[in-house]
Design a protein around this motif. Structure first.
Motif, PDB file in Angstrom:
ATOM      1  N   VAL A 118     -16.693  15.208 -43.666  1.00 17.85           N
ATOM      2  CA  VAL A 118     -17.261  16.274 -44.234  1.00 17.85           C
ATOM      3  C   VAL A 118     -16.808  17.817 -44.049  1.00 17.85           C
ATOM      4  N   VAL A 119     -16.131  18.158 -43.554  1.00 18.00           N
ATOM      5  CA  VAL A 119     -15.408  19.357 -42.207  1.00 18.00           C
ATOM      6  C   VAL A 119     -14.431  19.458 -43.894  1.00 18.00           C
ATOM      7  N   MET A 120     -13.346  18.282 -43.149  1.00 18.72           N
ATOM      8  CA  MET A 120     -12.100  17.819 -44.497  1.00 18.72           C
ATOM      9  C   MET A 120     -12.095  18.227 -46.517  1.00 18.72           C
ATOM     10  N   SER A 121     -13.593  17.006 -46.108  1.00 18.86           N
ATOM     11  CA  SER A 121     -13.662  16.962 -47.930  1.00 18.86           C
ATOM     12  C   SER A 121     -13.919  18.823 -48.467  1.00 18.86           C
ATOM     13  N   LEU A 122     -14.429  19.178 -47.069  1.00 16.79           N
ATOM     14  CA  LEU A 122     -15.150  20.745 -48.499  1.00 16.79           C
ATOM     15  C   LEU A 122     -13.423  21.659 -48.276  1.00 16.79           C
ATOM     16  N   PHE A 123     -12.911  21.627 -47.150  1.00 24.75           N
ATOM     17  CA  PHE A 123     -11.914  21.900 -47.479  1.00 24.75           C
ATOM     18  C   PHE A 123     -10.669  21.891 -47.772  1.00 24.75           C
ATOM     19  N   PHE A 124     -10.381  20.486 -48.291  1.00 24.18           N
ATOM     20  CA  PHE A 124      -9.328  20.086 -49.372  1.00 24.18           C
ATOM     21  C   PHE A 124      -9.911  20.031 -50.649  1.00 24.18           C
ATOM     22  N   PHE A 125     -11.234  20.468 -50.831  1.00 23.79           N
ATOM     23  CA  PHE A 125     -11.781  20.700 -52.278  1.00 23.79           C
ATOM     24  C   PHE A 125     -12.202  22.018 -52.453  1.00 23.79           C
ATOM     25  N   VAL A 126     -12.175  23.326 -51.415  1.00 23.13           N
ATOM     26  CA  VAL A 126     -12.155  24.488 -51.772  1.00 23.13           C
ATOM     27  C   VAL A 126     -10.723  24.794 -51.483  1.00 23.13           C
ATOM     28  N   LEU A 127      -9.388  24.022 -51.403  1.00 19.83           N
ATOM     29  CA  LEU A 127      -7.929  24.121 -51.138  1.00 19.83           C
ATOM     30  C   LEU A 127      -7.467  24.863 -52.987  1.00 19.83           C
ATOM     31  N   PHE A 128      -8.299  23.088 -52.626  1.00 19.40           N
ATOM     32  CA  PHE A 128      -7.517  22.676 -54.618  1.00 19.40           C
ATOM     33  C   PHE A 128      -8.268  23.052 -55.796  1.00 19.40           C
ATOM     34  N   ASP A 129      -9.191  22.932 -55.512  1.00 22.15           N
ATOM     35  CA  ASP A 129      -9.911  23.138 -56.811  1.00 22.15           C
ATOM     36  C   ASP A 129     -10.155  25.082 -56.728  1.00 22.15           C
ATOM     37  N   LYS A 130     -10.872  25.759 -55.983  1.00 20.67           N
ATOM     38  CA  LYS A 130     -10.326  27.378 -55.970  1.00 20.67           C
ATOM     39  C   LYS A 130      -9.721  28.233 -55.799  1.00 20.67           C
ATOM     40  N   VAL A 131      -8.529  27.496 -54.727  1.00 15.85           N
ATOM     41  CA  VAL A 131      -7.187  28.793 -54.271  1.00 15.85           C
ATOM     42  C   VAL A 131      -6.540  28.231 -55.041  1.00 15.85           C
ATOM     43  N   LEU A 132      -6.220  26.808 -55.889  1.00 15.79           N
ATOM     44  CA  LEU A 132      -4.694  26.244 -56.582  1.00 15.79           C
ATOM     45  C   LEU A 132      -5.122  25.886 -57.481  1.00 15.79           C
ATOM     46  N   ASP A 133      -6.528  25.720 -57.817  1.00 12.92           N
ATOM     47  CA  ASP A 133      -6.501  25.783 -59.134  1.00 12.92           C
ATOM     48  C   ASP A 133      -6.439  23.861 -60.056  1.00 12.92           C
ATOM     49  N   VAL A 134      -5.990  23.354 -59.178  1.00  8.30           N
ATOM     50  CA  VAL A 134      -6.146  22.704 -59.389  1.00  8.30           C
ATOM     51  C   VAL A 134      -8.045  21.875 -59.581  1.00  8.30           C
ATOM     52  N   VAL A 135      -8.119  21.717 -60.661  1.00  9.01           N
ATOM     53  CA  VAL A 135      -9.464  20.512 -61.483  1.00  9.01           C
ATOM     54  C   VAL A 135     -10.110  19.491 -60.421  1.00  9.01           C
ATOM     55  N   LEU A 136     -10.622  19.235 -59.196  1.00 10.68           N
ATOM     56  CA  LEU A 136     -11.336  17.804 -58.780  1.00 10.68           C
ATOM     57  C   LEU A 136     -12.851  18.114 -59.222  1.00 10.68           C
ATOM     58  N   PRO A 137     -13.268  16.483 -59.985  1.00 10.03           N
ATOM     59  CA  PRO A 137     -14.429  16.045 -59.920  1.00 10.03           C
ATOM     60  C   PRO A 137     -15.630  16.559 -59.185  1.00 10.03           C
ATOM     61  N   GLY A 138     -16.857  17.548 -59.972  1.00  8.25           N
ATOM     62  CA  GLY A 138     -17.627  17.825 -58.779  1.00  8.25           C
ATOM     63  C   GLY A 138     -19.029  16.558 -58.848  1.00  8.25           C
ATOM     64  N   GLY A 139     -18.558  15.525 -59.849  1.00  5.68           N
ATOM     65  CA  GLY A 139     -19.975  14.514 -59.322  1.00  5.68           C
ATOM     66  C   GLY A 139     -21.385  15.305 -59.515  1.00  5.68           C
ATOM     67  N   LEU A 140     -21.613  14.506 -58.586  1.00  7.65           N
ATOM     68  CA  LEU A 140     -22.674  14.460 -58.582  1.00  7.65           C
ATOM     69  C   LEU A 140     -24.057  16.075 -57.747  1.00  7.65           C
ATOM     70  N   LEU A 141     -22.125  16.786 -57.297  1.00  9.17           N
ATOM     71  CA  LEU A 141     -22.572  18.120 -56.495  1.00  9.17           C
ATOM     72  C   LEU A 141     -22.078  18.455 -57.736  1.00  9.17           C
ATOM     73  N   GLU A 142     -22.311  19.133 -59.125  1.00  5.80           N
ATOM     74  CA  GLU A 142     -21.491  19.696 -59.411  1.00  5.80           C
ATOM     75  C   GLU A 142     -21.831  21.227 -60.039  1.00  5.80           C
ATOM     76  N   THR A 143     -23.705  21.084 -59.972  1.00  5.68           N
ATOM     77  CA  THR A 143     -24.552  22.144 -60.008  1.00  5.68           C
ATOM     78  C   THR A 143     -24.642  23.099 -58.182  1.00  5.68           C
ATOM     79  N   LEU A 144     -23.677  22.803 -57.779  1.00  5.37           N
ATOM     80  CA  LEU A 144     -23.721  23.757 -56.580  1.00  5.37           C
ATOM     81  C   LEU A 144     -22.967  23.745 -56.007  1.00  5.37           C
ATOM     82  N   ILE A 145     -21.827  23.429 -56.672  1.00  7.22           N
ATOM     83  CA  ILE A 145     -20.583  23.580 -56.068  1.00  7.22           C
ATOM     84  C   ILE A 145     -19.432  24.187 -57.164  1.00  7.22           C
TER      85      ILE A 145
END
Length: 145
Positions: A118-145
């Motif tokens: 969980v920690v690794m996936s959240l860290f890499f999601f923030v790093l790639f999706d938010k910091v590096l602007d690489v769009v990653l699928p939100g899937g079932l959590l789309e509305t939360l993230i």
């Protein structure tokens, strides 16, 4: 099996990756290198390693220890499931699950693997999706993230 057979397999994989990656083009130019560079660079590295094994190889390879082939098959099954579920579940959930199951294959405990996943996936999601602007699928959590 010996090193040369592995080298020939690596050369075949590099040739396949080159053929598959050569036609990759972005619909619009958003960076100077483009998406083709990554698979071609990987193919080059794999091909060079394969050439080294073919040239210097010939050493007999030790057999896998008992149970290793089953773990390898499970790892491949987890990877295929990850690829199919990635878009639907989203990066965070799919990567968390993949990390937990792979961690268990390597002998990790459930709690440590779950926390690490969980920690690794959240860290890499923030790093790639938010910091590096690489769009990653939100899937079932789309509305939360």
């Amino acid at each position: 099996m010996n090193d040369r057979i592995l080298g020939i397999g690596a050369l075949a994989l590099a040739a396949f990756m080159t053929a598959a990656g050569w036609g990759i083009e972005a619909p619009f130019a958003y960076e100077p290198v483009g998406p083709r560079a990554f698979p071609l660079l990987l193919a080059l590295i794999i091909g060079l390693c394969g050439l080294r094994l073919v040239y210097k190889g010939g050493h007999q390879v030790e057999a896998n220890p008992p149970g290793a082939n089953g773990r390898i098959a499970l790892m491949m099954a987890f990877t295929v499931a990850y690829a199919f579920l990635f878009q639907w579940l989203g990066f965070v959930i799919a990567t968390s699950l993949m990390t937990v199951f792979v961690g268990r294959l390597f002998g990790g405990g459930w709690i440590k693997c779950a926390i690490g996943g969980v920690v690794m996936s959240l860290f890499f999601f923030v790093l790639f999706d938010k910091v590096l602007d690489v769009v990653l699928p939100g899937g079932l959590l789309e509305t939360l993230i």
